[in-house]
Scaffold this motif. Structure first.
Motif, mmCIF file in Angstrom:
data_model
loop_
_atom_site.group_PDB
_atom_site.id
_atom_site.type_symbol
_atom_site.label_atom_id
_atom_site.label_comp_id
_atom_site.label_asym_id
_atom_site.label_seq_id
_atom_site.Cartn_x
_atom_site.Cartn_y
_atom_site.Cartn_z
ATOM 1 N N ILE A 18 2.088 -4.671 1.879
ATOM 2 C CA ILE A 18 2.587 -3.946 3.058
ATOM 3 C C ILE A 18 3.923 -3.285 2.764
ATOM 4 C CG2 ILE A 18 3.543 -4.278 5.382
ATOM 5 C CD1 ILE A 18 1.310 -6.323 5.847
ATOM 6 N N THR A 19 4.808 -4.004 2.069
ATOM 7 C CA THR A 19 6.138 -3.443 1.800
ATOM 8 C C THR A 19 6.172 -2.524 0.586
ATOM 9 O OG1 THR A 19 6.733 -5.401 0.498
ATOM 10 C CG2 THR A 19 7.360 -5.402 2.821
ATOM 11 N N GLY A 20 5.287 -2.739 -0.383
ATOM 12 C CA GLY A 20 5.381 -1.983 -1.631
ATOM 13 C C GLY A 20 4.231 -1.060 -1.943
ATOM 14 N N GLY A 21 3.139 -1.136 -1.199
ATOM 15 C CA GLY A 21 2.007 -0.264 -1.470
ATOM 16 C C GLY A 21 0.945 -0.905 -2.342
ATOM 17 N N ARG A 22 -0.046 -0.097 -2.723
ATOM 18 C CA ARG A 22 -1.214 -0.606 -3.444
ATOM 19 C C ARG A 22 -0.854 -1.211 -4.799
ATOM 20 N NH1 ARG A 22 -4.725 4.779 -3.063
ATOM 21 N NH2 ARG A 22 -2.603 5.594 -3.298
ATOM 22 N N ARG A 23 -0.033 -0.512 -5.564
ATOM 23 C CA ARG A 23 0.319 -1.025 -6.896
ATOM 24 C C ARG A 23 1.024 -2.373 -6.787
ATOM 25 N NH1 ARG A 23 2.560 4.054 -10.528
ATOM 26 N NH2 ARG A 23 0.619 5.252 -10.556
ATOM 27 N N ALA A 24 1.968 -2.458 -5.866
ATOM 28 C CA ALA A 24 2.705 -3.711 -5.697
ATOM 29 C C ALA A 24 1.770 -4.833 -5.270
ATOM 30 C CB ALA A 24 3.818 -3.529 -4.668
ATOM 31 N N GLY A 25 0.805 -4.524 -4.405
ATOM 32 C CA GLY A 25 -0.148 -5.533 -3.971
ATOM 33 C C GLY A 25 -0.975 -6.075 -5.120
ATOM 34 N N VAL A 26 -1.477 -5.177 -5.978
ATOM 35 C CA VAL A 26 -2.288 -5.604 -7.116
ATOM 36 C C VAL A 26 -1.435 -6.346 -8.144
ATOM 37 C CG1 VAL A 26 -3.703 -4.808 -9.052
ATOM 38 C CG2 VAL A 26 -3.981 -3.769 -6.794
ATOM 39 N N VAL A 27 -0.226 -5.845 -8.398
ATOM 40 C CA VAL A 27 0.653 -6.501 -9.368
ATOM 41 C C VAL A 27 1.060 -7.886 -8.883
ATOM 42 C CG1 VAL A 27 2.954 -6.418 -10.430
ATOM 43 C CG2 VAL A 27 1.504 -4.388 -10.416
ATOM 44 N N SER A 28 1.284 -8.046 -7.575
ATOM 45 C CA SER A 28 1.624 -9.368 -7.054
ATOM 46 C C SER A 28 0.442 -10.318 -7.213
ATOM 47 C CB SER A 28 2.053 -9.286 -5.585
ATOM 48 O OG SER A 28 0.982 -8.865 -4.768
ATOM 49 N N ALA A 29 -0.798 -9.809 -7.082
ATOM 50 C CA ALA A 29 -1.980 -10.638 -7.327
ATOM 51 C C ALA A 29 -2.028 -11.086 -8.783
ATOM 52 C CB ALA A 29 -3.249 -9.867 -6.972
ATOM 53 N N LEU A 30 -1.645 -10.187 -9.677
ATOM 54 C CA LEU A 30 -1.596 -10.528 -11.099
ATOM 55 C C LEU A 30 -0.522 -11.594 -11.358
ATOM 56 C CD1 LEU A 30 -2.850 -9.783 -13.824
ATOM 57 C CD2 LEU A 30 -1.069 -8.056 -14.096
ATOM 58 N N GLY A 31 0.620 -11.479 -10.667
ATOM 59 C CA GLY A 31 1.676 -12.475 -10.814
ATOM 60 C C GLY A 31 1.247 -13.841 -10.317
ATOM 61 N N VAL A 32 0.541 -13.880 -9.182
ATOM 62 C CA VAL A 32 0.032 -15.149 -8.659
ATOM 63 C C VAL A 32 -0.953 -15.760 -9.654
ATOM 64 C CG1 VAL A 32 -1.459 -16.167 -6.893
ATOM 65 C CG2 VAL A 32 0.419 -14.666 -6.221
ATOM 66 N N SER A 33 -1.799 -14.930 -10.244
ATOM 67 C CA SER A 33 -2.754 -15.426 -11.240
ATOM 68 C C SER A 33 -2.039 -15.994 -12.457
ATOM 69 C CB SER A 33 -3.699 -14.299 -11.672
ATOM 70 O OG SER A 33 -4.509 -13.896 -10.600
ATOM 71 N N ALA A 34 -0.934 -15.366 -12.844
ATOM 72 C CA ALA A 34 -0.146 -15.890 -13.961
ATOM 73 C C ALA A 34 0.424 -17.261 -13.612
ATOM 74 C CB ALA A 34 0.984 -14.916 -14.312
ATOM 75 N N GLY A 35 0.909 -17.399 -12.367
ATOM 76 C CA GLY A 35 1.413 -18.698 -11.933
ATOM 77 C C GLY A 35 0.326 -19.757 -11.933
ATOM 78 N N ALA A 153 -6.453 -9.329 -5.723
ATOM 79 C CA ALA A 153 -6.165 -7.927 -6.043
ATOM 80 C C ALA A 153 -6.800 -7.003 -5.013
ATOM 81 C CB ALA A 153 -6.658 -7.592 -7.448
ATOM 82 N N SER A 154 -8.008 -7.346 -4.574
ATOM 83 C CA SER A 154 -8.668 -6.539 -3.542
ATOM 84 C C SER A 154 -7.863 -6.582 -2.249
ATOM 85 C CB SER A 154 -10.085 -7.065 -3.291
ATOM 86 O OG SER A 154 -10.864 -6.982 -4.467
ATOM 87 N N THR A 155 -7.359 -7.763 -1.917
ATOM 88 C CA THR A 155 -6.545 -7.916 -0.713
ATOM 89 C C THR A 155 -5.248 -7.118 -0.826
ATOM 90 O OG1 THR A 155 -7.436 -10.128 -0.337
ATOM 91 C CG2 THR A 155 -5.369 -9.586 0.771
ATOM 92 N N GLY A 156 -4.587 -7.228 -1.988
ATOM 93 C CA GLY A 156 -3.338 -6.496 -2.197
ATOM 94 C C GLY A 156 -3.542 -4.995 -2.161
ATOM 95 N N PHE A 157 -4.637 -4.521 -2.751
ATOM 96 C CA PHE A 157 -4.929 -3.085 -2.758
ATOM 97 C C PHE A 157 -5.198 -2.596 -1.341
ATOM 98 C CE2 PHE A 157 -7.611 0.636 -3.072
ATOM 99 C CZ PHE A 157 -7.015 1.371 -4.091
ATOM 100 N N ALA A 158 -6.005 -3.357 -0.594
ATOM 101 C CA ALA A 158 -6.364 -2.947 0.766
ATOM 102 C C ALA A 158 -5.144 -2.929 1.685
ATOM 103 C CB ALA A 158 -7.434 -3.879 1.331
ATOM 104 N N SER A 159 -4.315 -3.982 1.607
ATOM 105 C CA SER A 159 -3.125 -4.020 2.469
ATOM 106 C C SER A 159 -2.143 -2.922 2.079
ATOM 107 C CB SER A 159 -2.448 -5.395 2.396
ATOM 108 O OG SER A 159 -2.011 -5.677 1.079
ATOM 109 N N GLY A 160 -2.036 -2.643 0.786
ATOM 110 C CA GLY A 160 -1.161 -1.563 0.339
ATOM 111 C C GLY A 160 -1.644 -0.202 0.776
ATOM 112 N N ALA A 161 -2.959 0.011 0.693
ATOM 113 C CA ALA A 161 -3.525 1.297 1.115
ATOM 114 C C ALA A 161 -3.315 1.512 2.611
ATOM 115 C CB ALA A 161 -5.015 1.344 0.776
ATOM 116 N N LEU A 162 -3.539 0.466 3.391
ATOM 117 C CA LEU A 162 -3.327 0.569 4.838
ATOM 118 C C LEU A 162 -1.864 0.853 5.144
ATOM 119 C CD1 LEU A 162 -4.342 0.298 7.738
ATOM 120 C CD2 LEU A 162 -3.927 -2.169 7.562
ATOM 121 N N SER A 163 -0.983 0.162 4.413
ATOM 122 C CA SER A 163 0.449 0.351 4.619
ATOM 123 C C SER A 163 0.868 1.783 4.303
ATOM 124 C CB SER A 163 1.235 -0.629 3.744
ATOM 125 O OG SER A 163 2.608 -0.316 3.735
#
Length: 198
Positions: A18-35, A153-163
């Protein structure tokens, strides 16, 4: 089902999208997966048992995680107070590398994830199998990480696109930032309150 059911990680990813857009949403999903990958390896090699035997370590990690989430909430609230005419594009101030790091740290700051691994995975391990138990644990963890990344990643992309669509309306930007800030603050409170039962 574990990956699809909304939890703290998914809420964090949605707020970041929501705050950063689609790329940020997908990258945050990647970060969670790394954790989650770090949690998997740590649990497979016995670090979880050590943490469970030393509750003060869990408490320290939990409080640090809550403080970090509150920092994100304050940052989002400050962004919401800026005049909406300044910039109607998605917030790009945070680099994608920093977004990745924040997502990974947020996941790692929740020690209950590793305890979940210790409680959930053993029922699917077979000591008589050809693969050692540690390898089985790592394979199960890898499956959970991959499936989780696809969902997140799908969730992050969708929320970013809506945002990004909604941010074209100047009046909406402040509300999106407030929603994200509220999510971050709620996750911090949840992290603190949930620790009282451990």
């Amino acid at each position: 089902m574990i990956s699809v059911v909304p939890g703290p990680d998914m809420m964090f990813i949605m707020a970041t999208g929501i705050t950063g857009g689609r790329r940020a949403g997908v990258v945050s999903a990647l970060g969670v997966s790394a954790g989650l990958t770090v949690h998997t390896v740590a649990a497979a090699f016995g670090l979880g048992a050590l943490l469970r035997a030393a509750p003060f370590v869990l408490d320290t990690v939990r409080w640090l995680g809550a403080a970090f989430l509150l920092y994100l909430a304050v940052t989002a609230f400050r962004s919401a107070r800026r005049p909406s005419t300044e910039d109607t594009r998605p917030v790009r101030a945070r680099s994608l590398r920093r977004t990745f790091g924040m997502a990974a740290l947020t996941n790692l700051a929740n020690p209950k994830v590793i305890l979940f691994y210790l409680a959930f995975f053993p029922q699917f391990l077979d000591q008589r199998a050809a693969w050692p138990v540690t390898v089985q644990f790592l394979v199960l963890g890898a499956m959970l990480v991959v499936i989780g990344f696809v969902v997140d990643a799908s969730t992050g992309f969708a929320s970013g696109a809506l945002s990004e669509t909604l941010r074209r309306r100047p009046a909406v930007r402040g509300w999106l930032d407030r929603i994200s800030a509220t999510v971050f603050a709620a996750l911090a409170v949840r992290l603190v309150v949930s620790g009282h039962g451990t």
